[in-house]
Enzyme design. Structure first.
Site, PDB file in Angstrom:
ATOM      1  N   TYR A  83       1.989   8.519  -8.187  1.00  0.00           N
ATOM      2  CA  TYR A  83       0.776   7.830  -8.674  1.00  0.00           C
ATOM      3  C   TYR A  83       1.191   6.593  -9.435  1.00  0.00           C
ATOM      4  O   TYR A  83       2.119   6.643 -10.248  1.00  0.00           O
ATOM      5  CB  TYR A  83      -0.046   8.742  -9.586  1.00  0.00           C
ATOM      6  CG  TYR A  83      -1.331   9.152  -8.910  1.00  0.00           C
ATOM      7  CD1 TYR A  83      -2.256   8.176  -8.545  1.00  0.00           C
ATOM      8  CD2 TYR A  83      -1.600  10.474  -8.608  1.00  0.00           C
ATOM      9  CE1 TYR A  83      -3.428   8.526  -7.889  1.00  0.00           C
ATOM     10  CE2 TYR A  83      -2.763  10.830  -7.949  1.00  0.00           C
ATOM     11  CZ  TYR A  83      -3.672   9.849  -7.589  1.00  0.00           C
ATOM     12  OH  TYR A  83      -4.818  10.183  -6.942  1.00  0.00           O
ATOM     13  N   GLU A 103      -1.368   3.845 -10.530  1.00  0.00           N
ATOM     14  CA  GLU A 103      -2.523   2.965 -10.761  1.00  0.00           C
ATOM     15  C   GLU A 103      -2.109   1.808 -11.660  1.00  0.00           C
ATOM     16  O   GLU A 103      -1.394   2.000 -12.646  1.00  0.00           O
ATOM     17  CB  GLU A 103      -3.665   3.759 -11.391  1.00  0.00           C
ATOM     18  CG  GLU A 103      -4.348   4.638 -10.357  1.00  0.00           C
ATOM     19  CD  GLU A 103      -5.427   5.532 -10.956  1.00  0.00           C
ATOM     20  OE1 GLU A 103      -5.694   5.439 -12.159  1.00  0.00           O
ATOM     21  OE2 GLU A 103      -5.989   6.342 -10.197  1.00  0.00           O
ATOM     22  N   ASP A 159      -9.824 -14.545   6.911  1.00  0.00           N
ATOM     23  CA  ASP A 159      -9.382 -13.205   7.305  1.00  0.00           C
ATOM     24  C   ASP A 159      -8.462 -13.391   8.515  1.00  0.00           C
ATOM     25  O   ASP A 159      -8.929 -13.521   9.648  1.00  0.00           O
ATOM     26  CB  ASP A 159     -10.622 -12.373   7.653  1.00  0.00           C
ATOM     27  CG  ASP A 159     -10.273 -10.981   8.170  1.00  0.00           C
ATOM     28  OD1 ASP A 159      -9.092 -10.736   8.483  1.00  0.00           O
ATOM     29  OD2 ASP A 159     -11.193 -10.149   8.284  1.00  0.00           O
ATOM     30  N   THR A 202      -4.609  -7.551   7.605  1.00  0.00           N
ATOM     31  CA  THR A 202      -3.991  -6.243   7.771  1.00  0.00           C
ATOM     32  C   THR A 202      -2.498  -6.487   7.988  1.00  0.00           C
ATOM     33  O   THR A 202      -2.069  -7.617   8.236  1.00  0.00           O
ATOM     34  CB  THR A 202      -4.567  -5.507   8.995  1.00  0.00           C
ATOM     35  OG1 THR A 202      -4.562  -6.405  10.098  1.00  0.00           O
ATOM     36  CG2 THR A 202      -5.963  -5.001   8.736  1.00  0.00           C
ATOM     37  N   LYS A 258      -1.105  -5.391  12.679  1.00  0.00           N
ATOM     38  CA  LYS A 258      -1.467  -5.971  13.989  1.00  0.00           C
ATOM     39  C   LYS A 258      -0.278  -6.822  14.469  1.00  0.00           C
ATOM     40  O   LYS A 258       0.797  -6.270  14.691  1.00  0.00           O
ATOM     41  CB  LYS A 258      -2.764  -6.755  13.867  1.00  0.00           C
ATOM     42  CG  LYS A 258      -3.973  -5.867  13.503  1.00  0.00           C
ATOM     43  CD  LYS A 258      -5.282  -6.616  13.587  1.00  0.00           C
ATOM     44  CE  LYS A 258      -6.474  -5.705  13.350  1.00  0.00           C
ATOM     45  NZ  LYS A 258      -6.865  -5.611  11.932  1.00  0.00           N
ATOM     46  N   ARG A 271       0.194   0.561   8.856  1.00  0.00           N
ATOM     47  CA  ARG A 271      -1.262   0.419   8.761  1.00  0.00           C
ATOM     48  C   ARG A 271      -1.636   0.159   7.300  1.00  0.00           C
ATOM     49  O   ARG A 271      -1.328   0.968   6.424  1.00  0.00           O
ATOM     50  CB  ARG A 271      -1.919   1.704   9.267  1.00  0.00           C
ATOM     51  CG  ARG A 271      -3.415   1.663   9.400  1.00  0.00           C
ATOM     52  CD  ARG A 271      -3.868   2.710  10.386  1.00  0.00           C
ATOM     53  NE  ARG A 271      -3.354   2.373  11.708  1.00  0.00           N
ATOM     54  CZ  ARG A 271      -3.935   1.512  12.560  1.00  0.00           C
ATOM     55  NH1 ARG A 271      -5.067   0.934  12.244  1.00  0.00           N
ATOM     56  NH2 ARG A 271      -3.387   1.247  13.721  1.00  0.00           N
TER      57      ARG A 271
HETATM   58  N1  DSN Z   1     -10.840  -2.973  14.511  1.00  0.00           N
HETATM   59  C1  DSN Z   1      -9.893  -4.066  14.562  1.00  0.00           C
HETATM   60  C2  DSN Z   1      -9.787  -4.629  15.926  1.00  0.00           C
HETATM   61  O1  DSN Z   1      -9.563  -3.870  16.849  1.00  0.00           O
HETATM   62  O2  DSN Z   1      -9.874  -5.837  16.099  1.00  0.00           O
HETATM   63  C3  DSN Z   1     -10.183  -5.101  13.580  1.00  0.00           C
HETATM   64  O3  DSN Z   1     -10.045  -4.572  12.303  1.00  0.00           O
END
Ligand code: DSN
Length: 414
Positions: free
Chosen positions: A50, A52, A197, A223, A226, A232
Site C-alpha cells: 500500500y 497512498e 488523449d 494508456t 497500446k 495495462r
Molecule cells: N477501448 C480502447 C480501444 O479499443 O480503442 C480504447 O480505450
C-alpha cells in the site's frame, strides 16, 4: 506453491490464452504484447504494498522500494516524452487518467468539447452512457463528411461559439496525423484547456513517428499498453501549472492505493521504449499499416479517408453488404481478431456498425514486416467474403494458423 499446483483451472485458462495469442492474428488496434520483463514486474511482490500518496509523501510506512520504482517510472517518462514538466504514473486506466483531468479542471455541468464516439472519439470524451457525458456538458465535433478528416476550421468555429472549458483531442479510431499544435492554439484562443488523449498513438509519439502533443496541451493522458507496449494502465503528463491539481485529482479524489507492481512495469516499458529498437518498432508499425491499407485498397476495400498515417485503419464494408458485426464474426472464425467499428456518418447502430477497425501494433511486435502485409490483406479479404462453414473457411483457418505460428509472440516465445 506455483500456479499450476495451486490453481490448475486458472493455469489452464492462461495456457489456453497463450495458445490463442500464438495461433491467431491479432489486429485489434489497441492491443499489443508486453515483454517478458514487463510481465515479470507486473507479477512481482510490489503488488503487496500500500502506498497512498506520492514518492516521499506517503500515508504508509515501508515505501522506500515502491518510491524508488515510481520515481524511476516518472523520470523515464520525462525522458521519453520531451518537454514533459510533470508526470503522474498512478492512473489505473485511460478512463481514469481522463477522469482525473476533468476532476482537476472542471465542476459538474461545465462544458467540454470532444470528438463524438461514432467519429472516432472515446467513451470518456463525453459519451452519454459514460460518466463524462453524464457529469459534464459535452458538445461534439465530427469529421468532415467528404474528406473524413478533422476540419480544424470547423473545430475552431465551434469552440468560439460554444466556449468549452476543455477541448479534447486524441482518438480511438482516427487513422490520420493529429495536429496537436493547432488544437493547442484553438484552445488558447478561447481560453480553454487542451487535453490530448494520446492513448492510441503514445508509442508512435515516443518513437518519433507522430508529432508530440506535450508542448501543446496542458494535460496529456495515455494508456501504457497500446502502441507503448507496456502493462495495462495509464499515465498523465501535465504542465507545471497543472501538476498539483492533477495529482490531487488522482489521489485522494479518485483513487486510493496505486498499483505499484504495474507502475514498476510501466518503468520497464518506458526503458524499453527509450531504446533504438523501439524507434524502429514505431517506424515498422507505420510502414506496416500503410502497406496493409494499400493492399486492402488494391483488393477493392474502401479505407476511410483513403489510407492511414498511423497504426490503424478503418474499413468501410457497406459496398460488400457486410456489417461490422458480421465481419468480426467472419474474421474470428478463421482466427483473425479485429473489432467492429462505426465509420463516420454510419447509418448502423454501435452494436452492428458498417466498419471494422484494423491495427498492426501486435503483428508488428511479432516481427511481421511490409512484405507480409499482402498475405495478411489477402487473408482478411478472403475471410470477409466467406459467410459459412465451408472447406474454404477451414482452409483459410489453417492458413491463418500456419502463418501466425511462424512468428514468435513477445512475452511468451521471446
Ligand atoms: N477501448 C480502447 C480501444 O479499443 O480503442 C480504447 O480505450
Amino acid at each position: 506453491m506455483n500456479l499450476q499446483s495451486r490453481d490448475p483451472e486458472i493455469a489452464k485458462i492462461i495456457a489456453a490464452e497463450e495458445r490463442r495469442l500464438r495461433e491467431e492474428i491479432v489486429l485489434i488496434a489497441s492491443e499489443n504484447y508486453a515483454s517478458r520483463a514487463v510481465l515479470e514486474a507486473t507479477g512481482s511482490v510490489l503488488t503487496n504494498k500500500y502506498a497512498e500518496g506520492y514518492p516521499g509523501r506517503r500515508y504508509y510506512a515501508g515505501t522506500e522500494n515502491v518510491d524508488a520504482a515510481e520515481s524511476l517510472a516518472i523520470e523515464r517518462a520525462k525522458q521519453l516524452f520531451e518537454g514533459a514538466e510533470h508526470v503522474n504514473v498512478q492512473p489505473h486506466s485511460g478512463s481514469q487518467a481522463n477522469m482525473a483531468a476533468y476532476f482537476a479542471a472542471l465542476e459538474p455541468g461545465d462544458r467540454v468539447m470532444g470528438m463524438s464516439l461514432d467519429h472516432g472519439g472515446h467513451l470518456t470524451h463525453g459519451s452519454p452512457v459514460n460518466f463524462s457525458g453524464r457529469i459534464y456538458d459535452f458538445v461534439h465535433y465530427q469529421l468532415d463528411e467528404e474528406s473524413e478528416l478533422i476540419d480544424y476550421d470547423a473545430v475552431e468555429r465551434m469552440a468560439q461559439e460554444l466556449q468549452p472549458k476543455i477541448i479534447v483531442s486524441g482518438y480511438s479510431a482516427y487513422s490520420r496525423t493529429i495536429d496537436f499544435e493547432r488544437f493547442g492554439k484553438i484552445a488558447e484562443n478561447v481560453g480553454a484547456i487542451h487535453l490530448a488523449d494520446m492513448a492510441h498513438i503514445a508509442g508512435l509519439v515516443a518513437g518519433g513517428e507522430h508529432p508530440s502533443p506535450v508542448q501543446h496541451a496542458e494535460i496529456v493522458t495515455t494508456t501504457t499498453h497500446k502502441t507503448l507496449r507496456g502493462p495495462r494502465g495509464a499515465m498523465a503528463i501535465t504542465s507545471k501549472d497543472w501538476a498539483r491539481k492533477y495529482d490531487s485529482a488522482v489521489f485522494p479524489r479518485m483513487q486510493g492505493g496505486p498499483m505499484e507492481h504495474t507502475i514498476a512495469a510501466k518503468a520497464v516499458a518506458f526503458k524499453e521504449a527509450l531504446s533504438n529498437d523501439f524507434k524502429q518498432y514505431a517506424k515498422n508499425i507505420v510502414d506496416n499499416a500503410s502497406a496493409l491499407a494499400e493492399a486492402m485498397a488494391a483488393s477493392g476495400m474502401r479505407i476511410v479517408s483513403g489510407g492511414t498515417d498511423n497504426h490503424l485503419m478503418l474499413v468501410d464494408l457497406r459496398a460488400m453488404n457486410v456489417s461490422g458485426a458480421e465481419a468480426e464474426i467472419r474474421l474470428r472464425s478463421v482466427g483473425i481478431v479485429a473489432n467492429k467499428n462505426m465509420v463516420p456518418f454510419d447509418p448502423n447502430p454501435p452494436r452492428v456498425t458498417s466498419g471494422v477497425r484494423i491495427g498492426v501494433p501486435s503483428i508488428t511486435s511479432r516481427g511481421m514486416g511490409t512484405s507480409d502485409m499482402e498475405t495478411v490483406a489477402e487473408m482478411i479479404v478472403a475471410s470477409l467474403r466467406v459467410d459459412d462453414e465451408s472447406t474454404e473457411q477451414r482452409n483459410l483457418a489453417k492458413r491463418v494458423k500456419d502463418f501466425a505460428t511462424s512468428f514468435p509472440v513477445p512475452g511468451i516465445d521471446s
